[in-house]
Write a protein that holds these residues in place. Sequence first.
Motif, PDB file in Angstrom:
ATOM      1  N   ASP A  32       9.836   1.062 -13.882  1.00  0.00           N
ATOM      2  CA  ASP A  32       9.032   0.011 -13.267  1.00  0.00           C
ATOM      3  C   ASP A  32       9.602  -0.652 -12.030  1.00  0.00           C
ATOM      4  O   ASP A  32       9.072  -0.444 -10.961  1.00  0.00           O
ATOM      5  CB  ASP A  32       8.738  -1.070 -14.298  1.00  0.00           C
ATOM      6  CG  ASP A  32       7.747  -0.556 -15.310  1.00  0.00           C
ATOM      7  OD1 ASP A  32       7.101   0.438 -14.992  1.00  0.00           O
ATOM      8  OD2 ASP A  32       7.662  -1.128 -16.378  1.00  0.00           O
ATOM      9  N   PRO A  33      10.666  -1.451 -12.170  1.00  0.00           N
ATOM     10  CA  PRO A  33      11.050  -2.172 -10.965  1.00  0.00           C
ATOM     11  C   PRO A  33      11.606  -1.232  -9.914  1.00  0.00           C
ATOM     12  O   PRO A  33      11.482  -1.453  -8.730  1.00  0.00           O
ATOM     13  CB  PRO A  33      12.125  -3.158 -11.447  1.00  0.00           C
ATOM     14  CG  PRO A  33      12.549  -2.674 -12.761  1.00  0.00           C
ATOM     15  CD  PRO A  33      11.547  -1.718 -13.289  1.00  0.00           C
ATOM     16  N   VAL A  34      12.169  -0.128 -10.369  1.00  0.00           N
ATOM     17  CA  VAL A  34      12.831   0.768  -9.420  1.00  0.00           C
ATOM     18  C   VAL A  34      11.822   1.486  -8.541  1.00  0.00           C
ATOM     19  O   VAL A  34      11.995   1.593  -7.336  1.00  0.00           O
ATOM     20  CB  VAL A  34      13.691   1.808 -10.175  1.00  0.00           C
ATOM     21  CG1 VAL A  34      14.420   2.676  -9.188  1.00  0.00           C
ATOM     22  CG2 VAL A  34      14.655   1.088 -11.079  1.00  0.00           C
ATOM     23  N   ASN A  50       8.858   0.602  -7.754  1.00  0.00           N
ATOM     24  CA  ASN A  50       8.283  -0.376  -6.843  1.00  0.00           C
ATOM     25  C   ASN A  50       9.211  -0.631  -5.671  1.00  0.00           C
ATOM     26  O   ASN A  50       8.827  -0.591  -4.516  1.00  0.00           O
ATOM     27  CB  ASN A  50       8.099  -1.682  -7.611  1.00  0.00           C
ATOM     28  CG  ASN A  50       6.802  -2.342  -7.212  1.00  0.00           C
ATOM     29  OD1 ASN A  50       5.982  -1.736  -6.530  1.00  0.00           O
ATOM     30  ND2 ASN A  50       6.633  -3.572  -7.619  1.00  0.00           N
ATOM     31  N   MET A  51      10.492  -0.858  -6.038  1.00  0.00           N
ATOM     32  CA  MET A  51      11.478  -1.165  -5.008  1.00  0.00           C
ATOM     33  C   MET A  51      11.666   0.011  -4.072  1.00  0.00           C
ATOM     34  O   MET A  51      11.827  -0.157  -2.875  1.00  0.00           O
ATOM     35  CB  MET A  51      12.809  -1.474  -5.695  1.00  0.00           C
ATOM     36  CG  MET A  51      13.283  -2.865  -5.482  1.00  0.00           C
ATOM     37  SD  MET A  51      14.937  -3.015  -6.072  1.00  0.00           S
ATOM     38  CE  MET A  51      14.798  -4.557  -6.907  1.00  0.00           C
ATOM     39  N   MET A  68       9.564   2.339  -3.257  1.00  0.00           N
ATOM     40  CA  MET A  68       8.478   2.489  -2.296  1.00  0.00           C
ATOM     41  C   MET A  68       8.522   1.382  -1.262  1.00  0.00           C
ATOM     42  O   MET A  68       8.274   1.607  -0.082  1.00  0.00           O
ATOM     43  CB  MET A  68       7.136   2.489  -3.042  1.00  0.00           C
ATOM     44  CG  MET A  68       6.935   3.772  -3.809  1.00  0.00           C
ATOM     45  SD  MET A  68       5.413   3.807  -4.737  1.00  0.00           S
ATOM     46  CE  MET A  68       4.233   4.072  -3.463  1.00  0.00           C
ATOM     47  N   TYR A  85      11.182  -0.072  -0.290  1.00  0.00           N
ATOM     48  CA  TYR A  85      12.311   0.221   0.588  1.00  0.00           C
ATOM     49  C   TYR A  85      11.919   1.266   1.621  1.00  0.00           C
ATOM     50  O   TYR A  85      12.274   1.170   2.785  1.00  0.00           O
ATOM     51  CB  TYR A  85      13.486   0.712  -0.256  1.00  0.00           C
ATOM     52  CG  TYR A  85      14.710   1.017   0.546  1.00  0.00           C
ATOM     53  CD1 TYR A  85      15.293   2.276   0.509  1.00  0.00           C
ATOM     54  CD2 TYR A  85      15.298   0.058   1.356  1.00  0.00           C
ATOM     55  CE1 TYR A  85      16.409   2.569   1.238  1.00  0.00           C
ATOM     56  CE2 TYR A  85      16.412   0.349   2.099  1.00  0.00           C
ATOM     57  CZ  TYR A  85      16.970   1.596   2.039  1.00  0.00           C
ATOM     58  OH  TYR A  85      18.074   1.884   2.776  1.00  0.00           O
ATOM     59  N   SER A  92       8.985   1.860   2.836  1.00  0.00           N
ATOM     60  CA  SER A  92       8.143   1.320   3.894  1.00  0.00           C
ATOM     61  C   SER A  92       8.903   0.323   4.740  1.00  0.00           C
ATOM     62  O   SER A  92       8.625   0.162   5.926  1.00  0.00           O
ATOM     63  CB  SER A  92       6.892   0.684   3.310  1.00  0.00           C
ATOM     64  OG  SER A  92       7.253  -0.421   2.548  1.00  0.00           O
ATOM     65  N   SER A  93       9.899  -0.335   4.151  1.00  0.00           N
ATOM     66  CA  SER A  93      10.670  -1.265   4.978  1.00  0.00           C
ATOM     67  C   SER A  93      11.554  -0.495   5.939  1.00  0.00           C
ATOM     68  O   SER A  93      11.836  -0.971   7.040  1.00  0.00           O
ATOM     69  CB  SER A  93      11.499  -2.197   4.116  1.00  0.00           C
ATOM     70  OG  SER A  93      12.694  -1.565   3.733  1.00  0.00           O
ATOM     71  N   ALA A 128       9.440   0.040   8.821  1.00  0.00           N
ATOM     72  CA  ALA A 128       9.298  -1.193   9.595  1.00  0.00           C
ATOM     73  C   ALA A 128      10.566  -1.484  10.386  1.00  0.00           C
ATOM     74  O   ALA A 128      10.504  -1.950  11.527  1.00  0.00           O
ATOM     75  CB  ALA A 128       8.974  -2.359   8.669  1.00  0.00           C
ATOM     76  N   GLN A 129      11.728  -1.195   9.796  1.00  0.00           N
ATOM     77  CA  GLN A 129      12.968  -1.430  10.533  1.00  0.00           C
ATOM     78  C   GLN A 129      13.092  -0.496  11.717  1.00  0.00           C
ATOM     79  O   GLN A 129      13.579  -0.882  12.773  1.00  0.00           O
ATOM     80  CB  GLN A 129      14.171  -1.236   9.616  1.00  0.00           C
ATOM     81  CG  GLN A 129      14.412  -2.432   8.732  1.00  0.00           C
ATOM     82  CD  GLN A 129      15.437  -2.135   7.676  1.00  0.00           C
ATOM     83  OE1 GLN A 129      16.197  -1.171   7.804  1.00  0.00           O
ATOM     84  NE2 GLN A 129      15.445  -2.912   6.630  1.00  0.00           N
ATOM     85  N   VAL A 180       9.054  -5.455  29.431  1.00  0.00           N
ATOM     86  CA  VAL A 180       7.692  -5.775  28.995  1.00  0.00           C
ATOM     87  C   VAL A 180       7.256  -7.149  29.457  1.00  0.00           C
ATOM     88  O   VAL A 180       6.126  -7.334  29.907  1.00  0.00           O
ATOM     89  CB  VAL A 180       7.593  -5.654  27.466  1.00  0.00           C
ATOM     90  CG1 VAL A 180       6.204  -5.987  26.998  1.00  0.00           C
ATOM     91  CG2 VAL A 180       7.934  -4.252  27.045  1.00  0.00           C
ATOM     92  N   LYS A 213       4.063  -8.133  31.791  1.00  0.00           N
ATOM     93  CA  LYS A 213       2.958  -8.976  31.337  1.00  0.00           C
ATOM     94  C   LYS A 213       2.470  -9.891  32.454  1.00  0.00           C
ATOM     95  O   LYS A 213       1.287 -10.224  32.509  1.00  0.00           O
ATOM     96  CB  LYS A 213       3.400  -9.811  30.140  1.00  0.00           C
ATOM     97  CG  LYS A 213       3.238  -9.096  28.841  1.00  0.00           C
ATOM     98  CD  LYS A 213       3.177 -10.075  27.687  1.00  0.00           C
ATOM     99  CE  LYS A 213       2.796  -9.319  26.447  1.00  0.00           C
ATOM    100  NZ  LYS A 213       2.411 -10.134  25.338  1.00  0.00           N
TER     101      LYS A 213
END
Lengths: 203, 312
Positions: free
Chosen positions: B73-75, B77-78, B80, B82, B84-85, B88-89, B104, B108
């Motif tokens: 369970d928690p793993v 979730n973590m 996935m 991680y 996706s993070s 993002a990183q 940039v 502008k």
Amino acid sequence: MIQPQQPYTGQIFQPTQTFSPTAPQPFYGNSFEDEPPLLEELGINFDHIWQKTLTVLHPLKVADGSIMNETDLAGPMVFCLAFGATLLLAGKIQFGYVYGISAIGCLGMFCLLNLMSMTGVSFGCVASVLGYCLLPMILLSSFAVIFSLQGMIGIILTAGIIGWCSFSASKIFISALAMEGQQLLVAYPCALLYGVFALISVF
Amino acid sequence: MHPAGSAAAGTPRQRKWPSKRRIPVSHLGMADPHQLFDDTSSAQSQGYGAQRGPSGLGYPTASASPQAAFLADPVSNMAMAYGSSLAAQGKELVDKNIDRFIPVTKLKYYFAVDTLYVGKKLGLLFFPYLHQDWEVQYQQDTPVAPRFDVNAPDLYIPAMAFITYVLVAGLALGTQDRFSPDLLGLQASSALAWLTLEVLAILLSLYLITVNTDLTTIDLVAFLGYKYVGMIGGILMGLLFGKIGYYLVLGWCCMSIFVFMIRTLRLKILAEAAAEGVPVRGARNQLRMYLTMAVAAAQPLLMYWLTFHLVR
């Protein structure tokens, strides 16, 4: 083998809170009955898709700025495939061009809108809006199946449809990004992009 | 091998017969003599019936194997989250470093335009003869955004004009049945190459003549990009009215761009002389004058060179 009971400590195993799916997903520890329905888990919300389609189809209706908060690419995918399908009906097998032009066009609009607006915009949002506003172009290419568009009527119809598509797209962008006095400036590059799509339909 | 050996789902290679059914949850806890791994799932087996859906990353029977416990369970979730993070990183890394290559925030400034500014600027590009004041207004040392001053350079018009030029060139070639999609790419890259060459040549000359001016590279790109507007006008007229229309409109646009460039660059390159309003005779100022004239004269030449093969 890793013992599952050992707690993960330290920064490196701590995921940052950037994982934010479009639909709220419960903790996987729940049992089968508590799982969200499949559509919600996939993030496909038919009501929103219908609302966005209506916004595109009524060019004079004022758009609500918050409808673009969830970027959904399911609708635009369907519209692109439908566009390719209507071209196929007219005997033009040009899925590759449609894909390439939409990719380059979305990238260009993404760069331009990021430079022009105060708040940034994400690539998914740009792709989503441009995909939704492709809907009138499907009408044009389905006309092209039956009548040839190379006469005067075809030119007027093409120009009208390009104007409709770019007007809707710029209206949604303006309301979502709160840019004032720039609607024509956003509509012009959209018109260029949809003009290229129209070129494929006509010739 | 014993058919119940499929309960040892860890290494499929060792199974002689493919398992045709998934082991239901209630059958776990059987102590199988052929089992290769410890069955640690008996304590958690109740929850696993539901877990095969969401947490199954391709593991067929989530039972009696450490891999399933790893995806508990928690793993899971973590893990996935991680994954996706990580994505993002990576995106953050790109965002932080892109500022080193493409400024940039400076860009502008050049896109802070509105419709009124664009309209006035286009009018100025076609008819610069009546405009009196060409000086850019400043606000506490920084130039004012293009939105508020029609003399400030912007990058929206040159960028849009460049893309429109490439598309109109494709259209012109299409009406003469000479079109193919790679020709579009050829037009685009040749126009871009000429622009780069121009920018480099002018930067070199500015360096050699040691002008201290506040003309930045992006400013220069903006000024040199304004000629595409005239080129588009010429090609469109040429498509509608043939060679006569093309030459007339192109001639008019060449004159306008010439005057526009002279009046704009005079304020940037010949800053001191222009401020006094009197042409001062001196070797330095003469060189600067020649440079301004050369830049302005190159515009009509390039406008003709890049369009004449498109109009027959």
